[in-house]
Design a protein around this motif. Structure first.
Motif, PDB file in Angstrom:
ATOM      1  N   ARG A 126       0.846  -1.196   0.000  1.00 27.99           N
ATOM      2  CA  ARG A 126       0.000   0.000   0.000  1.00 27.99           C
ATOM      3  C   ARG A 126       0.877   1.239   0.000  1.00 27.99           C
ATOM      4  O   ARG A 126       1.914   1.291   0.656  1.00 27.99           O
ATOM      5  N   TRP A 127       0.413   2.242  -0.762  1.00 23.79           N
ATOM      6  CA  TRP A 127       1.049   3.560  -0.759  1.00 23.79           C
ATOM      7  C   TRP A 127      -0.046   4.608  -0.828  1.00 23.79           C
ATOM      8  O   TRP A 127      -0.893   4.573  -1.726  1.00 23.79           O
ATOM      9  N   ASP A 128      -0.033   5.553   0.117  1.00 24.79           N
ATOM     10  CA  ASP A 128      -0.978   6.667   0.106  1.00 24.79           C
ATOM     11  C   ASP A 128      -0.347   7.810  -0.681  1.00 24.79           C
ATOM     12  O   ASP A 128       0.493   8.554  -0.167  1.00 24.79           O
ATOM     13  N   SER A 129      -0.739   7.918  -1.935  1.00 23.58           N
ATOM     14  CA  SER A 129      -0.153   8.899  -2.842  1.00 23.58           C
ATOM     15  C   SER A 129      -0.932  10.207  -2.777  1.00 23.58           C
ATOM     16  O   SER A 129      -2.168  10.203  -2.815  1.00 23.58           O
ATOM     17  N   GLN A 130      -0.214  11.316  -2.694  1.00 23.81           N
ATOM     18  CA  GLN A 130      -0.852  12.629  -2.627  1.00 23.81           C
ATOM     19  C   GLN A 130      -1.129  13.117  -4.049  1.00 23.81           C
ATOM     20  O   GLN A 130      -0.218  13.479  -4.793  1.00 23.81           O
ATOM     21  N   LEU A 131      -2.410  13.139  -4.426  1.00 20.06           N
ATOM     22  CA  LEU A 131      -2.818  13.553  -5.768  1.00 20.06           C
ATOM     23  C   LEU A 131      -3.888  14.624  -5.622  1.00 20.06           C
ATOM     24  O   LEU A 131      -5.061  14.328  -5.373  1.00 20.06           O
ATOM     25  N   ASP A 132      -3.485  15.870  -5.774  1.00 19.06           N
ATOM     26  CA  ASP A 132      -4.388  16.994  -5.517  1.00 19.06           C
ATOM     27  C   ASP A 132      -5.034  17.553  -6.781  1.00 19.06           C
ATOM     28  O   ASP A 132      -6.053  18.244  -6.697  1.00 19.06           O
ATOM     29  N   THR A 133      -4.442  17.286  -7.943  1.00 15.81           N
ATOM     30  CA  THR A 133      -4.953  17.866  -9.185  1.00 15.81           C
ATOM     31  C   THR A 133      -5.956  16.929  -9.834  1.00 15.81           C
ATOM     32  O   THR A 133      -5.620  15.783 -10.156  1.00 15.81           O
ATOM     33  N   PRO A 134      -7.190  17.381 -10.053  1.00 19.96           N
ATOM     34  CA  PRO A 134      -8.183  16.522 -10.714  1.00 19.96           C
ATOM     35  C   PRO A 134      -7.802  16.264 -12.175  1.00 19.96           C
ATOM     36  O   PRO A 134      -7.691  17.194 -12.975  1.00 19.96           O
ATOM     37  N   GLN A 135      -7.558  15.011 -12.524  1.00 13.97           N
ATOM     38  CA  GLN A 135      -7.255  14.590 -13.888  1.00 13.97           C
ATOM     39  C   GLN A 135      -7.106  13.071 -13.899  1.00 13.97           C
ATOM     40  O   GLN A 135      -7.202  12.418 -12.855  1.00 13.97           O
ATOM     41  N   GLN A 136      -6.835  12.517 -15.083  1.00  9.39           N
ATOM     42  CA  GLN A 136      -6.628  11.080 -15.178  1.00  9.39           C
ATOM     43  C   GLN A 136      -5.190  10.731 -14.792  1.00  9.39           C
ATOM     44  O   GLN A 136      -4.243  11.431 -15.145  1.00  9.39           O
ATOM     45  N   TYR A 137      -5.045   9.632 -14.075  1.00  9.09           N
ATOM     46  CA  TYR A 137      -3.738   9.121 -13.688  1.00  9.09           C
ATOM     47  C   TYR A 137      -3.652   7.639 -14.052  1.00  9.09           C
ATOM     48  O   TYR A 137      -4.667   6.975 -14.302  1.00  9.09           O
ATOM     49  N   PHE A 138      -2.411   7.143 -14.053  1.00  5.67           N
ATOM     50  CA  PHE A 138      -2.149   5.712 -14.200  1.00  5.67           C
ATOM     51  C   PHE A 138      -1.267   5.285 -13.035  1.00  5.67           C
ATOM     52  O   PHE A 138      -0.421   6.050 -12.568  1.00  5.67           O
ATOM     53  N   TRP A 139      -1.491   4.063 -12.574  1.00  3.17           N
ATOM     54  CA  TRP A 139      -0.602   3.556 -11.532  1.00  3.17           C
ATOM     55  C   TRP A 139      -0.246   2.108 -11.800  1.00  3.17           C
ATOM     56  O   TRP A 139      -0.962   1.379 -12.485  1.00  3.17           O
ATOM     57  N   ARG A 140       0.907   1.725 -11.279  1.00  2.00           N
ATOM     58  CA  ARG A 140       1.387   0.354 -11.405  1.00  2.00           C
ATOM     59  C   ARG A 140       2.317   0.072 -10.236  1.00  2.00           C
ATOM     60  O   ARG A 140       2.794   1.001  -9.563  1.00  2.00           O
ATOM     61  N   VAL A 141       2.588  -1.210 -10.022  1.00  2.00           N
ATOM     62  CA  VAL A 141       3.407  -1.591  -8.873  1.00  2.00           C
ATOM     63  C   VAL A 141       4.195  -2.845  -9.227  1.00  2.00           C
ATOM     64  O   VAL A 141       3.732  -3.697  -9.992  1.00  2.00           O
ATOM     65  N   ALA A 142       5.408  -2.939  -8.699  1.00  2.00           N
ATOM     66  CA  ALA A 142       6.274  -4.099  -8.913  1.00  2.00           C
ATOM     67  C   ALA A 142       6.772  -4.606  -7.566  1.00  2.00           C
ATOM     68  O   ALA A 142       6.916  -3.841  -6.605  1.00  2.00           O
ATOM     69  N   THR A 143       7.037  -5.902  -7.505  1.00  2.00           N
ATOM     70  CA  THR A 143       7.602  -6.505  -6.302  1.00  2.00           C
ATOM     71  C   THR A 143       9.118  -6.323  -6.302  1.00  2.00           C
ATOM     72  O   THR A 143       9.765  -6.434  -7.343  1.00  2.00           O
ATOM     73  N   LEU A 144       9.677  -6.055  -5.137  1.00  2.00           N
ATOM     74  CA  LEU A 144      11.117  -5.872  -4.992  1.00  2.00           C
ATOM     75  C   LEU A 144      11.748  -7.090  -4.333  1.00  2.00           C
ATOM     76  O   LEU A 144      11.123  -7.767  -3.510  1.00  2.00           O
ATOM     77  N   GLU A 145      12.993  -7.356  -4.718  1.00  4.73           N
ATOM     78  CA  GLU A 145      13.777  -8.404  -4.081  1.00  4.73           C
ATOM     79  C   GLU A 145      15.233  -7.974  -4.066  1.00  4.73           C
ATOM     80  O   GLU A 145      15.629  -7.042  -4.773  1.00  4.73           O
ATOM     81  N   HIS A 146      16.036  -8.652  -3.270  1.00 10.65           N
ATOM     82  CA  HIS A 146      17.465  -8.360  -3.212  1.00 10.65           C
ATOM     83  C   HIS A 146      18.209  -9.294  -4.157  1.00 10.65           C
ATOM     84  O   HIS A 146      17.897 -10.489  -4.251  1.00 10.65           O
ATOM     85  N   ASP A 147      19.206  -8.745  -4.871  1.00 10.69           N
ATOM     86  CA  ASP A 147      20.047  -9.600  -5.693  1.00 10.69           C
ATOM     87  C   ASP A 147      21.182 -10.164  -4.849  1.00 10.69           C
ATOM     88  O   ASP A 147      21.227  -9.976  -3.623  1.00 10.69           O
ATOM     89  N   ALA A 148      22.107 -10.862  -5.511  1.00 11.39           N
ATOM     90  CA  ALA A 148      23.186 -11.527  -4.780  1.00 11.39           C
ATOM     91  C   ALA A 148      24.073 -10.537  -4.037  1.00 11.39           C
ATOM     92  O   ALA A 148      24.701 -10.889  -3.036  1.00 11.39           O
ATOM     93  N   GLN A 149      24.130  -9.297  -4.512  1.00  9.81           N
ATOM     94  CA  GLN A 149      24.950  -8.278  -3.859  1.00  9.81           C
ATOM     95  C   GLN A 149      24.175  -7.510  -2.789  1.00  9.81           C
ATOM     96  O   GLN A 149      24.715  -6.603  -2.161  1.00  9.81           O
ATOM     97  N   GLY A 150      22.892  -7.855  -2.607  1.00 14.36           N
ATOM     98  CA  GLY A 150      22.081  -7.174  -1.611  1.00 14.36           C
ATOM     99  C   GLY A 150      21.410  -5.917  -2.115  1.00 14.36           C
ATOM    100  O   GLY A 150      20.786  -5.194  -1.327  1.00 14.36           O
ATOM    101  N   ASP A 151      21.531  -5.627  -3.407  1.00 21.06           N
ATOM    102  CA  ASP A 151      20.889  -4.445  -3.975  1.00 21.06           C
ATOM    103  C   ASP A 151      19.442  -4.762  -4.348  1.00 21.06           C
ATOM    104  O   ASP A 151      19.101  -5.900  -4.683  1.00 21.06           O
ATOM    105  N   TRP A 152      18.602  -3.724  -4.316  1.00 24.12           N
ATOM    106  CA  TRP A 152      17.205  -3.901  -4.686  1.00 24.12           C
ATOM    107  C   TRP A 152      17.081  -4.130  -6.189  1.00 24.12           C
ATOM    108  O   TRP A 152      17.695  -3.428  -6.984  1.00 24.12           O
TER     109      TRP A 152
END
Length: 552
Positions: free
Chosen positions: A401-427
């Protein structure tokens, strides 16, 4: 059809010879100088060094030896390297896909597998939709296209001359080669029924149509000398087309294809490559290969609209695409490093859903992910391709969940991806969910009432078009038992409420055309006129039923 990855740079001009099916002339052969030992004769030398001992006569003629039994110790005998037996070498299967068979030779009938050793005489057939890659002992590589057949004719090192000889016969289809620079005197030849391609170190492809009526050679890197009655130099970026019974033709290779828009990463398979359409040469050849050395081809296509499909493991790859001319020549390469990342799976969108209407302000973006997810990357944008006006937020933990601040009335698009750590510990993120469109509309506000009292209570507030209102009056701030609960279409009301020795409170909320409601306004005490009251607090009235007000 394949295009070779050859990471070693070629610093000098690499020559090749493409000839008609007649063999090289003896004068052009590389020679090995053999020093005659005591008690040597030409028969013994031939038995020891030549592939066919009967070729002693050729050696005798070349060296003007009248008596093969009389050789002067310490003298030199020139022996054509092409006649020498040498030591057999092998090839190894680097990878294969689909149905590949060994139809002749020492390994006939064996099931080909990665890592298997192939020997001289082995004939390999790749069915439609199948391909394989071979590695030779000198580091050269051979890639065999679908519906092709070839024979390992001769694989020899010649240690006495510090050189080697490789002869491969293409019987059907196409093969591509990345040939390591060859030592002096070496021969690397690819034969078809119509021609022989001999190289010293270069990148090229050879094709033969099914009727064996036309052979093609396209040169990516290096230089080729084509011999068919006379020599013609072929520079990189050109090709040769030779039909049976006709003169060879040199043609410039088609230009490399172009992207409609560049790509760096592919999140989802299947994926159609966004290449510009070429009406003159609509056919395209594309391959995806690993960045390892030697590389492995994991996908290929010869469609007008190449579409990557799986299974393909996540990783970094090199994508090669070439245009095919009307004659069948493979053109110059479009090379693009890309990353394929199809995992971890994208979360499921829960809210807002497609075409949803949401009020401006903090908009909860809610999704369903895996219980063991390490985090999520959210994006919102006013563009469906998220190319501009994009906000993003990384949320650690399994709560999606993310509470996004969207104050301007208009059309928006949203998407989301899952994160994981690689072998070096980076996202590292997985693929995004599909872009979900929603529209932010102005959130209805809580009206602030203006109250006046004449004969009756009059309430007014600032209104908005296409808005309805709920007005409540109660004797307590909690509005546990409203005295009035009205639904109104106008931002005003005239009310008759019984006056008495007690307080009244008022609150109002608004509902817009989309059914979104504001919070109730803050409860406000009404300043009603003072009246005479009975012992129970009710207002006293006169004979006409009017409250008995206390004069100011």
């Amino acid at each position: 059809m394949f295009f070779l990855s050859h990471t070693r740079s070629i610093r000098t001009l690499l020559l090749a010879t493409l000839m008609a099916s007649s063999p090289m002339t003896m004068a052009s052969d590389a020679m090995h100088a053999y020093t005659v030992q005591a008690n040597d004769n030409l028969y013994q030398i031939a038995a020891k060094l030549l592939n066919r001992p009967s070729d002693w006569q050729t050696v005798a003629k070349l060296n003007a030896i009248a008596n093969p039994n009389l050789l002067q110790p310490g003298s030199t005998v020139q022996i054509p390297v092409r006649l020498m037996r040498g030591a057999p070498q092998t090839a190894q299967i680097l990878y294969l896909r689909g149905e590949v068979k060994i139809i002749a030779g020492p390994n006939k009938g064996k099931n080909p597998v990665v890592g298997q050793t192939l020997r001289e005489g082995d004939t390999i057939a790749a069915s439609a939709g199948a391909w394989l890659g071979l590695g030779l002992q000198d580091g050269s590589q051979m890639y065999v296209s679908p519906n092709s057949q070839f024979k390992l004719q001769r694989l020899r090192s010649i240690p006495q001359a510090q050189t080697q000889q490789t002869e491969l016969t293409l019987k059907r289809g196409r093969a591509d080669f990345a040939v390591q620079p060859q030592p002096a005197g070496a021969r690397f030849e690819v034969k078809t029924p119509l021609a022989v391609t001999g190289v010293r170190g270069t990148r090229f492809g050879v094709a033969l149509n099914e009727q064996s009526k036309q052979t093609l050679t396209d040169l990516v890197e290096g230089k080729v000398v084509f011999t068919a009655g006379q020599e013609t130099a072929l520079e990189a970026g050109n090709g040769i087309v030779m039909a049976r019974g006709q003169a060879a033709q040199i043609q410039a290779l088609p230009a490399a294809p172009e992207w409609q828009h560049p790509i760096q990463r592919i999140d989802k398979l299947p994926y159609t490559l966004p290449l510009q359409y070429n009406a003159t040469n609509p056919r395209l050849l594309a391959q995806l290969e690993t960045t390892s050395n030697p590389s492995q081809i994991v996908w290929l296509s010869n469609d007008a609209q190449p579409t990557l499909n799986g299974p393909i493991a996540d990783g970094h790859y090199l994508l090669r695409v070439r245009t095919i001319s009307a004659e069948g020549l493979a053109g110059k390469e479009l090379l693009t490093p890309i990353q394929i990342k199809t995992s971890p799976a994208a979360p499921l969108i829960q809210a807002p859903l497609q075409a949803a209407l949401v009020p401006s302000g903090k908009v909860p973006l809610i999704c369903a992910g895996e219980d063991d997810a390490k985090g999520y990357l959210f994006q919102t944008s006013t563009q469906i391709d998220f190319g501009s006006n994009t906000q993003e937020e990384m949320i650690e933990g399994a709560r999606c969940r993310w509470d996004s601040q969207l104050d301007t009335p208009q059309q928006y698009f949203w998407r989301v991806a899952t994160l994981e750590h690689d072998a070096q510990g980076d996202w590292q993120r997985g693929p995004f969910s599909a872009a979900t469109a929603f529209t932010v509309v102005k959130a209805p506000s809580s009206p602030e009432a203006k109250v006046s009292y004449g004969e009756h209570l009059r309430v007014q507030w600032a209104g908005e078009a296409l808005t309805t209102y709920q007005l409540q009056i109660a004797r307590d701030r909690e509005f546990s038992a409203p005295v009035l609960d009205l639904q109104l279409t106008e931002p005003e009301a005239t009310l008759a409420i019984p006056l008495g020795c007690f307080d009244y409170f008022i609150r109002i909320k608004s509902t817009n055309q989309y059914g979104m409601s504001s919070e109730f306004s803050k409860p406000r005490r009404l300043n009603t006129p003072a009246v005479l009251c009975s012992s129970n607090g009710s207002g006293l009235v006169d004979g006409h039923g009017k409250p008995l007000r206390i004069a100011d």
